[in-house]
Design a protein around this motif. Structure first.
Motif, PDB file in Angstrom:
ATOM      1  N   MET A  53     126.391  25.589 -60.591  1.00 52.81           N
ATOM      2  CA  MET A  53     125.775  26.130 -59.389  1.00 52.81           C
ATOM      3  C   MET A  53     125.383  27.599 -59.593  1.00 52.81           C
ATOM      4  SD  MET A  53     125.024  25.465 -56.240  1.00 52.81           S
ATOM      5  CE  MET A  53     124.708  26.294 -54.746  1.00 52.81           C
ATOM      6  N   ILE A  54     126.330  28.398 -60.039  1.00 55.70           N
ATOM      7  CA  ILE A  54     126.062  29.821 -60.273  1.00 55.70           C
ATOM      8  C   ILE A  54     125.078  29.979 -61.423  1.00 55.70           C
ATOM      9  CG2 ILE A  54     127.113  32.009 -60.980  1.00 55.70           C
ATOM     10  CD1 ILE A  54     127.941  31.347 -58.213  1.00 55.70           C
ATOM     11  N   ARG A  55     125.281  29.182 -62.507  1.00 55.22           N
ATOM     12  CA  ARG A  55     124.379  29.270 -63.659  1.00 55.22           C
ATOM     13  C   ARG A  55     122.949  28.934 -63.242  1.00 55.22           C
ATOM     14  NH1 ARG A  55     125.803  25.058 -67.561  1.00 55.22           N
ATOM     15  NH2 ARG A  55     124.193  23.882 -66.536  1.00 55.22           N
ATOM     16  N   SER A  56     122.796  27.913 -62.415  1.00 51.57           N
ATOM     17  CA  SER A  56     121.464  27.529 -61.948  1.00 51.57           C
ATOM     18  C   SER A  56     120.843  28.637 -61.101  1.00 51.57           C
ATOM     19  CB  SER A  56     121.553  26.234 -61.142  1.00 51.57           C
ATOM     20  OG  SER A  56     120.301  25.904 -60.606  1.00 51.57           O
ATOM     21  N   LEU A  57     121.649  29.249 -60.264  1.00 55.24           N
ATOM     22  CA  LEU A  57     121.158  30.342 -59.417  1.00 55.24           C
ATOM     23  C   LEU A  57     120.719  31.526 -60.263  1.00 55.24           C
ATOM     24  CD1 LEU A  57     120.774  31.267 -56.483  1.00 55.24           C
ATOM     25  CD2 LEU A  57     123.088  32.164 -56.560  1.00 55.24           C
ATOM     26  N   VAL A  58     121.521  31.876 -61.271  1.00 59.61           N
ATOM     27  CA  VAL A  58     121.178  32.991 -62.157  1.00 59.61           C
ATOM     28  C   VAL A  58     119.907  32.667 -62.936  1.00 59.61           C
ATOM     29  CG1 VAL A  58     121.930  34.274 -64.203  1.00 59.61           C
ATOM     30  CG2 VAL A  58     123.514  33.883 -62.307  1.00 59.61           C
ATOM     31  N   THR A  59     119.823  31.441 -63.471  1.00 53.40           N
ATOM     32  CA  THR A  59     118.644  31.047 -64.251  1.00 53.40           C
ATOM     33  C   THR A  59     117.394  31.070 -63.388  1.00 53.40           C
ATOM     34  OG1 THR A  59     120.054  29.642 -65.614  1.00 53.40           O
ATOM     35  CG2 THR A  59     117.697  29.280 -65.765  1.00 53.40           C
ATOM     36  N   ARG A  60     117.496  30.577 -62.173  1.00 53.07           N
ATOM     37  CA  ARG A  60     116.333  30.613 -61.271  1.00 53.07           C
ATOM     38  C   ARG A  60     115.910  32.046 -60.977  1.00 53.07           C
ATOM     39  NH1 ARG A  60     117.348  25.866 -56.804  1.00 53.07           N
ATOM     40  NH2 ARG A  60     117.202  24.149 -58.278  1.00 53.07           N
ATOM     41  N   GLY A  61     116.883  32.919 -60.792  1.00 53.74           N
ATOM     42  CA  GLY A  61     116.554  34.327 -60.575  1.00 53.74           C
ATOM     43  C   GLY A  61     115.855  34.935 -61.776  1.00 53.74           C
ATOM     44  N   LEU A  62     116.347  34.609 -62.969  1.00 52.03           N
ATOM     45  CA  LEU A  62     115.712  35.110 -64.184  1.00 52.03           C
ATOM     46  C   LEU A  62     114.302  34.548 -64.357  1.00 52.03           C
ATOM     47  CD1 LEU A  62     118.739  35.023 -66.665  1.00 52.03           C
ATOM     48  CD2 LEU A  62     117.632  37.041 -65.664  1.00 52.03           C
ATOM     49  N   VAL A  63     114.108  33.281 -64.010  1.00 49.12           N
ATOM     50  CA  VAL A  63     112.760  32.688 -64.069  1.00 49.12           C
ATOM     51  C   VAL A  63     111.829  33.414 -63.109  1.00 49.12           C
ATOM     52  CG1 VAL A  63     111.403  30.627 -63.507  1.00 49.12           C
ATOM     53  CG2 VAL A  63     113.447  30.414 -64.914  1.00 49.12           C
ATOM     54  N   MET A  64     112.319  33.730 -61.928  1.00 49.46           N
ATOM     55  CA  MET A  64     111.487  34.458 -60.967  1.00 49.46           C
ATOM     56  C   MET A  64     111.113  35.835 -61.509  1.00 49.46           C
ATOM     57  SD  MET A  64     110.943  32.380 -58.584  1.00 49.46           S
ATOM     58  CE  MET A  64     110.271  33.329 -57.270  1.00 49.46           C
ATOM     59  N   VAL A  65     112.075  36.522 -62.139  1.00 52.82           N
ATOM     60  CA  VAL A  65     111.805  37.860 -62.671  1.00 52.82           C
ATOM     61  C   VAL A  65     110.899  37.789 -63.891  1.00 52.82           C
ATOM     62  CG1 VAL A  65     112.860  39.860 -63.796  1.00 52.82           C
ATOM     63  CG2 VAL A  65     113.882  38.905 -61.736  1.00 52.82           C
ATOM     64  N   PHE A  66     111.300  36.992 -64.902  1.00 51.03           N
ATOM     65  CA  PHE A  66     110.565  36.962 -66.163  1.00 51.03           C
ATOM     66  C   PHE A  66     109.370  36.023 -66.156  1.00 51.03           C
ATOM     67  CE2 PHE A  66     114.778  38.423 -67.690  1.00 51.03           C
ATOM     68  CZ  PHE A  66     114.366  39.656 -68.170  1.00 51.03           C
ATOM     69  N   GLY A  67     109.365  35.052 -65.275  1.00 55.00           N
ATOM     70  CA  GLY A  67     108.248  34.109 -65.228  1.00 55.00           C
ATOM     71  C   GLY A  67     107.157  34.508 -64.253  1.00 55.00           C
ATOM     72  N   TYR A  68     107.536  35.241 -63.191  1.00 54.14           N
ATOM     73  CA  TYR A  68     106.552  35.580 -62.156  1.00 54.14           C
ATOM     74  C   TYR A  68     106.409  37.083 -61.920  1.00 54.14           C
ATOM     75  CZ  TYR A  68     106.831  30.615 -61.088  1.00 54.14           C
ATOM     76  OH  TYR A  68     106.798  29.258 -61.170  1.00 54.14           O
ATOM     77  N   ALA A  69     107.517  37.757 -61.627  1.00 48.59           N
ATOM     78  CA  ALA A  69     107.439  39.159 -61.215  1.00 48.59           C
ATOM     79  C   ALA A  69     106.959  40.071 -62.345  1.00 48.59           C
ATOM     80  CB  ALA A  69     108.800  39.629 -60.697  1.00 48.59           C
ATOM     81  N   TYR A  70     107.583  39.986 -63.504  1.00 47.28           N
ATOM     82  CA  TYR A  70     107.173  40.845 -64.611  1.00 47.28           C
ATOM     83  C   TYR A  70     105.721  40.578 -65.024  1.00 47.28           C
ATOM     84  CZ  TYR A  70     106.655  42.774 -69.261  1.00 47.28           C
ATOM     85  OH  TYR A  70     106.172  43.436 -70.351  1.00 47.28           O
ATOM     86  N   PRO A  71     105.308  39.319 -65.235  1.00 48.52           N
ATOM     87  CA  PRO A  71     103.901  39.081 -65.568  1.00 48.52           C
ATOM     88  C   PRO A  71     102.941  39.518 -64.465  1.00 48.52           C
ATOM     89  CG  PRO A  71     105.212  37.198 -66.184  1.00 48.52           C
ATOM     90  CD  PRO A  71     106.104  38.102 -65.403  1.00 48.52           C
ATOM     91  N   ALA A  72     103.338  39.371 -63.210  1.00 48.60           N
ATOM     92  CA  ALA A  72     102.466  39.828 -62.124  1.00 48.60           C
ATOM     93  C   ALA A  72     102.289  41.343 -62.190  1.00 48.60           C
ATOM     94  CB  ALA A  72     103.046  39.415 -60.779  1.00 48.60           C
ATOM     95  N   TYR A  73     103.368  42.062 -62.479  1.00 47.14           N
ATOM     96  CA  TYR A  73     103.279  43.514 -62.607  1.00 47.14           C
ATOM     97  C   TYR A  73     102.409  43.907 -63.791  1.00 47.14           C
ATOM     98  CZ  TYR A  73     104.546  48.383 -63.110  1.00 47.14           C
ATOM     99  OH  TYR A  73     104.492  49.740 -63.229  1.00 47.14           O
TER     100      TYR A  73
END
Length: 161
Positions: free
Chosen positions: A1-21
């Motif tokens: 559960m925690i691992r999935s939450l952390v991974t999803r957060g990392l996907v949001m940062v490295f998959g969407y937020a950083y490339p958008a910036y």
């Protein structure tokens, strides 16, 4: 559960937020750098495609282990400058496929737009018909409740005595 939450957060940062910036910086700050703009546009195209197919994958193959981690590594591979993953995937797989099926895709999108417009009109007509019916029911109910009631026969007899 925690691992999935952390991974999803990392996907949001490295998959969407950083490339958008990075895309923002390329568009807004380096207006002359067409190659960087091409890279980030290709990246966004690939990510949008992966996101669409992810919804299908979630319905069909929910049991794939470590999918979130693999997705995170795929996103990083795509934008990481040393791997040039976006250029490789776009030029090797995505572009040839879309080029080969472009006329079919355009025809299907036109048909989809036409159907969507027809459904929107049909939905609008049904919604307005429903709203008109309900508003008329409410008006009838209010007028029926607020109208003076005729005296009953017992009240009329009582007044006559």
């Amino acid at each position: 559960m925690i691992r999935s939450l952390v991974t999803r957060g990392l996907v949001m940062v490295f998959g969407y937020a950083y490339p958008a910036y990075e895309c923002y910086k390329t568009v807004d700050k380096n207006k002359e750098d067409v190659e960087q703009l091409r890279l980030w546009c290709q990246y966004r195209i690939l990510v949008a495609t992966l996101t669409v197919f992810e919804r299908v994958r979630d319905a069909l193959i929910p049991w794939v282990p470590r999918y979130s981690e693999a997705k995170l590594f795929l996103y990083i591979y795509l934008w990481y400058p040393k791997t040039k993953g976006t250029t490789y995937v776009y030029e090797s797989f995505f572009r040839p496929y879309v080029t080969k099926h472009e006329t079919e895709i355009d025809r299907n999108l036109l048909e989809l737009r036409t159907r969507a417009g027809d459904y929107a009109v049909l939905f609008w007509l049904k919604a307005t018909n429903f709203a008109q019916t309900r508003i008329l029911d409410i008006v009838r109910f209010i007028s029926h409740k607020s109208a003076p009631k005729p005296p009953t026969t017992q009240a009329w007899i009582f007044k006559c005595k």
